[in-house]
Design an enzyme around this catalytic site. Structure first.
Site, mmCIF file in Angstrom:
data_model
loop_
_atom_site.group_PDB
_atom_site.id
_atom_site.type_symbol
_atom_site.label_atom_id
_atom_site.label_comp_id
_atom_site.label_asym_id
_atom_site.label_seq_id
_atom_site.Cartn_x
_atom_site.Cartn_y
_atom_site.Cartn_z
ATOM 1 N N PRO A 274 6.168 16.021 18.912
ATOM 2 C CA PRO A 274 5.931 14.087 18.502
ATOM 3 C C PRO A 274 5.456 14.507 17.229
ATOM 4 C CG PRO A 274 4.541 14.794 20.175
ATOM 5 C CD PRO A 274 5.566 16.357 19.599
ATOM 6 N N GLY A 275 4.883 13.676 16.101
ATOM 7 C CA GLY A 275 4.657 13.006 15.003
ATOM 8 C C GLY A 275 3.904 12.230 14.930
ATOM 9 N N ARG A 276 4.517 10.960 14.543
ATOM 10 C CA ARG A 276 4.668 9.862 14.013
ATOM 11 C C ARG A 276 3.966 9.072 15.963
ATOM 12 N NH1 ARG A 276 7.812 7.363 10.406
ATOM 13 N NH2 ARG A 276 8.936 8.560 10.461
ATOM 14 N N CYS A 344 2.297 2.207 -12.412
ATOM 15 C CA CYS A 344 3.765 2.288 -13.398
ATOM 16 C C CYS A 344 5.249 2.238 -13.013
ATOM 17 C CB CYS A 344 2.906 2.359 -14.777
ATOM 18 S SG CYS A 344 2.001 2.179 -15.586
ATOM 19 N N GLU A 345 5.345 1.781 -11.575
ATOM 20 C CA GLU A 345 6.646 1.724 -11.636
ATOM 21 C C GLU A 345 6.751 0.407 -10.730
ATOM 22 O OE1 GLU A 345 8.595 5.335 -11.601
ATOM 23 O OE2 GLU A 345 7.196 6.070 -11.734
ATOM 24 N N TYR A 372 2.617 9.380 8.072
ATOM 25 C CA TYR A 372 3.192 9.662 6.326
ATOM 26 C C TYR A 372 2.422 8.874 5.591
ATOM 27 C CZ TYR A 372 5.878 12.054 9.486
ATOM 28 O OH TYR A 372 6.883 13.309 11.155
HETATM 29 C C1 LIG Z 1 9.106 15.666 11.152
HETATM 30 C C2 LIG Z 1 9.141 17.374 12.452
HETATM 31 C C3 LIG Z 1 8.802 16.769 13.357
HETATM 32 C C4 LIG Z 1 7.973 14.953 14.018
HETATM 33 O O1 LIG Z 1 8.665 14.080 13.490
HETATM 34 P P1 LIG Z 1 8.130 12.626 13.813
HETATM 35 O O2 LIG Z 1 9.148 11.837 13.653
HETATM 36 O O3 LIG Z 1 6.491 12.626 13.668
HETATM 37 O O4 LIG Z 1 8.022 12.676 15.681
HETATM 38 C C5 LIG Z 1 9.449 17.152 15.079
HETATM 39 N N1 LIG Z 1 9.570 18.530 14.316
HETATM 40 C C6 LIG Z 1 10.795 18.818 13.235
HETATM 41 C C7 LIG Z 1 10.998 20.229 13.102
HETATM 42 C C8 LIG Z 1 9.738 17.961 11.728
HETATM 43 O O5 LIG Z 1 10.272 18.574 11.239
#
Ligand SMILES: *Cc1c(COP(=O)(O)O)cnc(C)c1O
Length: 416
Positions: A274-276, A344-345, A372
């Site tokens: 998990p990231g987000r 400037c966009e 992000y």
């Molecule tokens: C970006 C990514 C994640 C994380 O994704 P989220 O949507 O931020 O949870 C996990 N695994 C891989 C391979 C990714 O590219």
């Protein structure tokens, strides 16, 4: 977002007023809540209670060292996509034995670095990359632990730029080809097969596609086992979405339940990336209104943050709630504003058609900007990148000082 709340009309992060942070560190400034980060990790641990599972935080969502260090202390592993991220994780105290290396274009140097520190697994995304990793490992007298990232051809029904599980994306290998590739991997002396990997997209709010992908991964694991190819782990990737403006998003436990149901009784260790969902709701972008422009067709609030600080609205047409940090000293009437930056966009906006009562000098918070946000920031228009601050109760920690303009061109040289 319990740790972000109005108190007497003033927005606080935990026990700190955002006005105090702006006064001390200036704007634009990213502000994170340590308690919210801890809650997010804990939500995964609790949802995975009793399951042999490892959470590997996807570093690309937010790679600040303090955040990586926090997750490392909690016992998290890390999903990385570059040698730069590997270096960050190691400096932040991450355990190399819990690092997964993803990405479609790993260089030989990156492969060597991963092998040298003994990462847990390389997630391989093509036949060619597999051969290359075998060569690199063999030349270094090593055996590289590998998973194949399989592409189950499932529509994750998210924004096309963050959907990765369809045949048309650059990611992974078609699941139909996986068995043959695993057979090939089993013959290569520089590789050790350890897992199967899958990641179908980002900002997913419906767990059904993830459960469907898990079912396909399980099917492949059984097929491989019948062929004498055993894997130690199943990596289900990341992708769980967060609330940006949706009223109801599943909790981590609700999202994972159907996935875990599919995986119940398996002997392999489960991996999640998990990231987000680990950082997104834990951060906001604090910005100040520089100029108000009232026009016949539209009103603009020009703020001191821009698309270089937070690219998601410009890149994905993403929505972030934008709220006033305090009532403000100057009385003003509610009007409809596009909240735009000084770049400037025409795509340089943080929000469009927002109903707000604004005066110049007001502070605004762009919510849910922990993922992000800073990680995708740039120096476009020669804008120094924002400061980053971590709030922990009543304590404020500067975790990245604001960039100096001279740093932006320190690596450049004039012609002789
Ligand atoms: C970006 C990514 C994640 C994380 O994704 P989220 O949507 O931020 O949870 C996990 N695994 C891989 C391979 C990714 O590219």
């Amino acid at each position: 977002m319990t740790h972000f709340a109005l108190r007497d009309g003033i927005l606080h992060v935990e026990n700190v007023a955002l006005e105090d942070i702006a006064a001390r560190f200036g704007t634009p400034c990213y502000v994170y809540s340590r308690a919210t980060l801890a809650d997010a990790y804990l939500a995964y641990r609790q949802a995975l209670e009793g399951v042999n599972a490892q959470v590997c935080y996807a570093v690309k969502a937010n790679s600040n060292l303090a955040i990586l260090n926090l997750f490392a202390d909690f016992g998290a592993g890390f999903d990385i996509v570059s040698g730069g991220e590997l270096a960050r994780v190691l400096v932040a105290g991450g355990d190399p034995g819990k690092i997964l290396f993803s990405g479609v274009g790993k260089s030989r140097a990156e492969m060597e670095d991963g092998l040298e520190v003994g990462i847990r697994c390389f997630n391989i995304e093509s036949a060619s990359e597999m051969e290359k990793l075998n060569e690199v490992a063999h030349a270094n007298g090593a055996r590289a632990p590998v998973s194949l990232r399989v592409n189950p051809n499932i529509d994750a029904k998210t924004h096309p730029y963050i959907s990765t599980g369809l045949r048309t994306t650059k990611f992974g290998v078609p699941i139909e080809d996986a068995h043959a590739l695993y057979r090939r991997a089993a013959e290569l002396p520089g590789l050790k097969i350890t897992g199967i990997d899958c990641h179908i997209g980002s900002q997913l709010l419906d767990p059904a596609p993830a459960a469907e992908a898990a079912a396909k991964v399980v099917e492949l694991a059984d097929e491989l086992a019948a062929d004498g190819i055993m894997v130690e782990h199943l990596d289900l990737g990341g992708g769980m979405g967060i609330s940006y403006r949706e009223d109801k998003v599943p909790t981590v436990a609700e999202y994972l339940a159907p996935v875990l149901a599919v995986l119940k009784g398996r002997n392999e260790q489960l991996m999640f990336e998990p990231g987000r969902s680990m950082v997104g709701n834990a951060g906001l972008l604090l910005t100040r209104v520089e100029t108000l422009k009232h026009g016949a067709e539209k009103n603009f609030a020009v703020v001191d943050a821009a698309m270089n600080d937070l690219m998601r609205p410009a890149l994905y047409d993403a929505w972030h709630d934008i709220v006033k940090v305090s009532r403000g000293d100057t009385p003003s009437e509610t009007q409809t504003y596009d909240i735009v930056g000084p770049i400037c966009e025409s795509g340089d906006f943080l929000g469009q058609a927002r109903s707000l009562a604004l005066a110049e000098g007001d502070l605004l918070a762009v919510m849910s900007a922990g993922a992000y946000g800073m990680a995708m920031s740039s120096n476009y228009n020669s804008r120094p990148r924002a400061a980053e601050v971590m709030v922990d109760g009543a304590d404020i920690h500067l975790i990245r000082r604001r960039e100096e303009v001279t740093e932006l061109f320190a690596a450049e040289s004039l012609l002789p």
